[in-house]
Design an enzyme around this catalytic site. Structure first.
Site, PDB file in Angstrom:
ATOM      1  N   THR A 120       0.820  -1.210   0.000  1.00 24.29           N
ATOM      2  CA  THR A 120       0.000   0.000   0.000  1.00 24.29           C
ATOM      3  C   THR A 120       0.854   1.260   0.000  1.00 24.29           C
ATOM      4  O   THR A 120       0.639   2.174  -0.798  1.00 24.29           O
ATOM      5  CB  THR A 120      -0.948   0.013   1.210  1.00 24.29           C
ATOM      6  OG1 THR A 120      -1.703  -1.206   1.211  1.00 24.29           O
ATOM      7  CG2 THR A 120      -1.910   1.176   1.133  1.00 24.29           C
ATOM      8  N   CYS A 164     -17.000 -14.940 -10.892  1.00 19.27           N
ATOM      9  CA  CYS A 164     -15.636 -14.391 -10.904  1.00 19.27           C
ATOM     10  C   CYS A 164     -15.487 -13.261  -9.895  1.00 19.27           C
ATOM     11  O   CYS A 164     -16.334 -12.375  -9.797  1.00 19.27           O
ATOM     12  CB  CYS A 164     -15.325 -13.896 -12.315  1.00 19.27           C
ATOM     13  SG  CYS A 164     -13.713 -13.119 -12.470  1.00 19.27           S
TER      14      CYS A 164
END
Lengths: 301, 251, 546
Positions: free
Chosen positions: C337, C514
């Site tokens: 991050t 998905c």
């Protein structure tokens, strides 16, 4: 306390959902029934009903005159109840508007005279609510209350004049061409899954559906495999059903499917795999080859 | 045609989100989950916009009752084609009766000729606001609509009923509530979302309307439905039918 | 095919992807050029809807980007209080001693356990407050190319039916023109892939390698909750040749983040990252955390593991790459991050310079990256992940200790990533089947009930967005040689092999399931599966907490 139940009569017989509504309403005290159109006699035969208000002039269940009429009579009652049917859901909230009360739809359990349980978020949660209104207006889910018998009672019948309806006029009604009931309102649903192996085999469900007057559904896997059209899909991404009887044939019970049928009153599962999750929610299960079980089931019915 | 269509919409937990009951039983967790316009309301917006496109209506006004954040569904409605929007601002959760009181005030102020709204919100599943509103306005109602036609000062509504369709003809003004098959709503396209940012959105403080918004229901508790218990295995179709008849009494 | 008429809108900068990198880039741009028109599109239904991360984050970049973040109600609420790295055997666990010296990258003092989805939502609010136009629910389907440079992106068409025809609600995608386009799509981004191919951005760099992270969020009884507890593990259940491990963080209101990363260079075709994750929860070092708890959310996402050696050229005519699109994750630190955000900030600075000077290329991006702490941080750890691939987990860990403690990242050599992840799978005939335990429905679960908790959905009438390029190749390679590995590596149960006759098999693709992790696009042995961007708004709907 006395409750007034809107009783729906179809082809001379009281609809089962209305008999459940009468059963629910008897929890509050005496029960009066109101019948729009013909059929007061059928309602008068329901055990537990003391008095039938018959409105033969109101043949088409138009909400506007029906709600006006109910509102005029409401002060005599503590509860006004109907089945959570298309008719009940059309008329009763309008009545609540006229009375300036908050209706309580889809009641599945009565805790006491002013406390009720009803599903929210498509049945993913159950809210218990207490009403502060002096007249409670509620619709009840048929599958959650055992119906009263169709006969055995002998209520008095009082005939009422139908009010005029100017703002709303009935034009026509078209009942579905198919003999099969619609998935969402069917009393019995039989659904097939991938275990049926191909689209042609979905026909195997039809003779049983005919005998039980059932709608036919399908799992998402079966729809994805092209065995059945999407409008037959039962589940989170398809139709949410809660029939009296749900028969799951050759479907494993994927969680998406369970989300669409777990509120059915009685669930039957037919599957070769004894570990299939569908058995975890089924009241009755048959472990076996559906191609052998279906014909014998048809014969046994 | 000078008819103004009012479309009340509601911001609800998105239908794809699996809701969960708060651990303390006070309600359903709505913090931090995706919110969207109630799907039935999208259908109502679409129908209203189609009426305007066909020339049967002059203007489509969307209205919602809720917190500041609810304006995002108004923007979506305007991206779908609504002309302007009204946010009736409140931080309280209102019941259908109270919402109907608010909508009655707005409909009167706007001189709406038609109110087109979703048949129910997918959060509280009440299916009541339209009917209550129609009663309070003294207007006729066409609930669970699968088709509507406006002509000669009346609106003809095909209604979904158990086992088929019923057609009623109503005088205008009227309230119509949309069912799933009424239409398939268009996408809020990116260019239209951009344009919708510039459409007018009026905020009205709920107190300024001076209507009764009190609750009549107290939520005692919210619980998850009981999990079904595993039943019994039977050995034959005959035994199954026997049990369905005598034990479950379902056939 | 007839030319579709598309509406256009012009911006100075278009950012593709609303993760930490894209949002940081957008914020930085508006800080530098308040009048610039900045548009950010995100394929998820809202910002945060497709974010999956542990996540323990280092606030370093946030301090640089928004120094007053503590006053802005930023959702960094749980500071790390205790941490441990465990080596697991099947029944026992051993804590790595002197963790801060042996694995200094792992020291989490001053870091926060967060829901990265929540942090992104917050960053989105900050960006909008600065005037960034954010459009969630819209995917970047194509690069908009004019005179051989990228002049923006084209958003996906909506309302195309399963058979590829335009349905009644067909809505063409829009051209978002931009002087500069910043691609921050995360690992294996679609437009990033197009840009790399078209402009040769990977020339001379090593292949990108990936891991698959699968995550669950649990709510556990309050008496068991230890906010700030950070636990990592390696070893069991993976064999010594497979890279990966688990994380477990206590954070927020009685929440636990648990997840498992499997290096996608694994060799055994029978390995199932999903089931490795599930069975890890049964280990005594993890199990107690879940008992009496309730699973709330499930999700999965591939992440870049190539590090320094795999970073491509970052600049192309008309735009730049940043974040995990470029592969800025620090693997030994298990953090991406702060690096993603930093690279986004640098991208913004380079782009701002290009805009000011009216240049097509944000040429200063590379130098700016190389001069920043981002570059030295990644360079210093460059040998660690390849060491695990080269020598296995135990020796890799030993090497990692030496590299960090003695060489301090200054080793004169650089280890390589010899293979792309799709080249490492071994044929089924030489692989050992793995006997995974059956789900117990309390601590361990099956795929279907897990996917349910991702709240994923795709408009069902659209064309299948996972395209099998060649069915025969699937039959002869995937099925015959590898025994359908996609049915195991896909964490969402998208792929099922189905027998259609005697010796005849076909691949069923449940595209609706998905969760956009991109593993199939990465791991398919012949790169025969093409992950295309589905209609915007589709895919998982991860709530705050994820």
């Amino acid at each position: 306390m006395t409750a007034l139940v809107l009783v729906e009569v179809e082809n001379g017989a009281v609809r089962q959902a209305s008999r459940s509504a009468v059963a629910a309403a008897s929890r509050f005290g005496a029960v009066d029934a109101i019948v729009f159109g013909d059929g007061a006699q059928a309602a008068a035969a329901l055990p537990g009903v003391t008095r039938v208000l018959s409105v033969p002039g109101l043949v088409n269940d138009l909400a506007e005159p029906a709600a006006d009429l109910l509102a005029a009579r409401a002060k005599d009652y503590s509860h006004i109840v109907a089945a959570a049917s298309a008719t009940g859901k059309n008329i009763l909230p309008r009545l609540a508007g006229l009375l300036d009360v908050q209706p309580i739809p889809d009641v599945v359990e009565i805790k006491d005279v002013d406390t009720f349980v009803r599903p929210i978020y498509a049945g993913n949660a159950l809210a218990t609510v207490r009403s502060a209104d002096s007249i409670k207006v509620l619709t009840v889910r048929g599958s959650n209350f055992d119906p009263v018998a169709a006969e055995g009672g002998s209520a008095t019948v009082e005939t009422i004049e139908a009010p005029a309806s100017e703002k709303s006029v009935f034009v026509k009604v078209e009942l579905s061409a198919s003999d099969r009931p619609e998935l969402e309102s069917a009393r019995v649903v039989i659904s097939g899954g991938k275990g049926l192996k191909d689209a042609a085999n979905f026909k195997l469900l039809e003779p049983i559906a005919d005998k039980l007057n059932a709608a036919i559904g399908a799992s998402r896997a079966a729809v994805d495999s092209g065995f059945a059209p999407n409008e037959m899909q039962v589940g989170q991404t398809g139709k949410i059903v809660a029939p009296e009887l749900y028969i799951a044939v050759g479907l494993s019970g994927a969680i998406q499917h369970l989300a669409g049928m777990k509120d059915s009153r009685v669930i039957v599962a037919i599957n070769t795999d004894p570990e299939a999750p569908i058995f975890k929610v089924a009241d009755y299960g048959i472990v076996g080859d559906l191609f052998e079980v279906l014909p014998t089931l048809e014969k046994a019915l | 045609m000078t008819m103004k269509v009012l479309v009340p919409v509601k911001r609800v937990v998105d239908y794809n989100v699996k809701v969960r009951v708060a651990a303390d039983g006070s309600g359903v967790e709505t913090q931090g989950v995706k919110m969207s316009m109630n799907p039935f309301d999208e259908i109502a917006v679409e129908e209203a916009v189609r009426l305007r496109e066909k020339g049967a209506a002059k203007e489509v006004v969307v209205v919602t009752v809720g917190a500041q954040a609810a304006q995002d569904v108004l923007r979506t409605a305007m991206a779908m084609g609504a002309d302007r929007a009204i946010l009736v601002r409140t931080d309280d959760t209102l019941e259908p009766r109270a919402v109907a009181n608010v909508l009655k005030a707005i409909a009167t102020r706007e001189e709406a000729g038609l109110i087109c709204m979703g048949k129910q919100a997918i959060d509280d599943d009440m299916n009541a606001t339209g009917q209550i509103l129609a009663a309070k306005l003294g207007w006729p109602q066409g609930t669970f609509a699968s088709a509507v036609t406006v002509a000669d000062g009346r609106i003809e509504v095909a209604r979904e009923i158990d086992g088929g369709t019923e057609v009623v003809s109503l005088t205008l003004p009227a309230v119509v509530t949309a069912d799933l098959r009424l239409n398939e709503p268009r996408y809020a396209s990116l260019p239209n979302i951009m344009k919708a940012r510039k459409k007018p959105l009026e905020t009205v403080e709920i107190d300024s309307l001076g209507v009764d918004t009190a609750s009549r229901l107290t939520v005692v508790s919210v619980a998850e439905p009981a999990e079904r218990k595993e039943g019994v295995k039977v050995n034959s179709a005959a035994e199954l039918v026997e049990k369905l008849k005598t034990e479950a009494k379902v056939i | 095919m007839t030319q579709i008429e598309r509406e256009e809108m012009e911006f100075d900068v278009v950012v593709v992807g609303g993760g930490p990198a894209g949002l940081s880039a957008a914020i930085r741009l508006k800080q530098l050029m308040p009048d610039a028109g900045v548009c950010l599109i995100e394929k998820g239904s809202e910002i945060g809807a497709h974010i999956v991360s542990g996540a323990v984050i280092e606030p370093r970049t946030l301090d640089e980007l928004l120094p007053n973040w503590r006053d802005l109600d930023a959702p960094l609420r749980t500071q790390v209080t205790e941490e441990r790295m465990l080596f697991l055997t099947e029944t026992r666990s051993f804590a790595v001693p002197y963790l801060d010296r042996v694995m200094p990258q792992m020291a989490n003092h001053g870091n926060y356990v967060v829901s990265l989805g929540e942090v992104c939502r917050w960053l989105g609010e900050q960006a909008e407050a600065l005037g960034v136009e954010i459009y969630p629910g819209f995917s970047g389907a194509e690069l908009f190319i004019e005179n051989d440079h990228v002049a923006g992106v084209i958003t996906g068409d909506m309302g195309i039916e399963r058979n590829g025809e335009h349905g009644p609600n067909f809505t063409p995608g829009m051209i978002l023109r931009a002087k500069q386009t910043i691609l921050t799509e995360g690992a294996r981004g679609s437009l990033t892939g197009h840009a790399m191919k078209r402009f040769g951005l990977r020339k001379g760099v090593e292949p990108q390698t990936y891991g698959l992270g699968i995550k669950e969020v649990w709510e556990i009884p309050a008496e068991k909750h230890r906010p700030g507890l950070v636990q990592h593990s390696f070893g069991w259940p993976l064999d010594d040749n497979t890279y990966g491990g688990a994380w477990l963080y206590h954070f927020g209101e009685n929440l636990v983040s648990f997840g498992f990363v499997t290096g996608l260079d694994y060799a055994n075709t029978y390995l199932s990252p999903f089931e490795e994750m599930q069975r890890t929860k049964l280990h005594p070092a993890f199990r107690e955390h879940f008992e009496g708890g309730k699973r709330l959310i499930y999700g999965a996402r591939a992440l870049s593991e190539g590090g320094f050696q795999s970073i491509p050229r970052l600049i192309f005519p008309g735009g730049v790459l940043a974040g995990d699109s470029a592969g800025f994750l620090n693997v030994p630190k298990i953090k991406g991050t702060h690096t993603a955000m930093k690279s986004g900030m640098i991208a913004a600075e380079a782009v701002a310079e290009a805009l000011e000077k009216d240049k097509k290329e944000a040429a200063s991006m590379t130098a700016r990256v190389q001069q920043s702490w981002l570059w030295s941080e990644l360079r210093d750890v460059r040998n660690i992940r390849p060491a695990f691939a080269k020598w296995g987990m135990k020796l890799g860990a030993l090497y990692s200790g030496i590299d960090s403690m003695i060489l301090r990242g200054r080793a004169p050599w650089t280890l390589h990533h010899p293979h792309a992840d799709n080249e490492t799978l071994r044929p089924a005939s030489v692989c050992t089947k793995i006997d995974y335990p059956k789900p117990d429905g309390k601590i361990t679960f099956d795929r279907v009930s897990s996917v349910f908790l991702s709240s994923t959905n795709h408009e069902e009438n659209q064309p299948v967005h996972l395209k099998l390029r060649n069915e025969t190749v699937w039959q002869t390679v995937n099925h015959d040689v590898f025994d359908s590995p996609e049915s195991r590596y896909c964490p969402a149960g998208v792929y099922e092999q189905e027998q259609t006759g005697e010796n005849a098999w076909q691949l069923r693709i449940n595209a609706q399931n998905c969760v956009h992790c991109k593993t199939c696009d990465i791991k398919d042995p012949t790169q025969n599966i093409d992950w295309c961007t589905p209609e915007g708004g589709g895919g998982p709907n991860y709530p705050v907490g994820m």
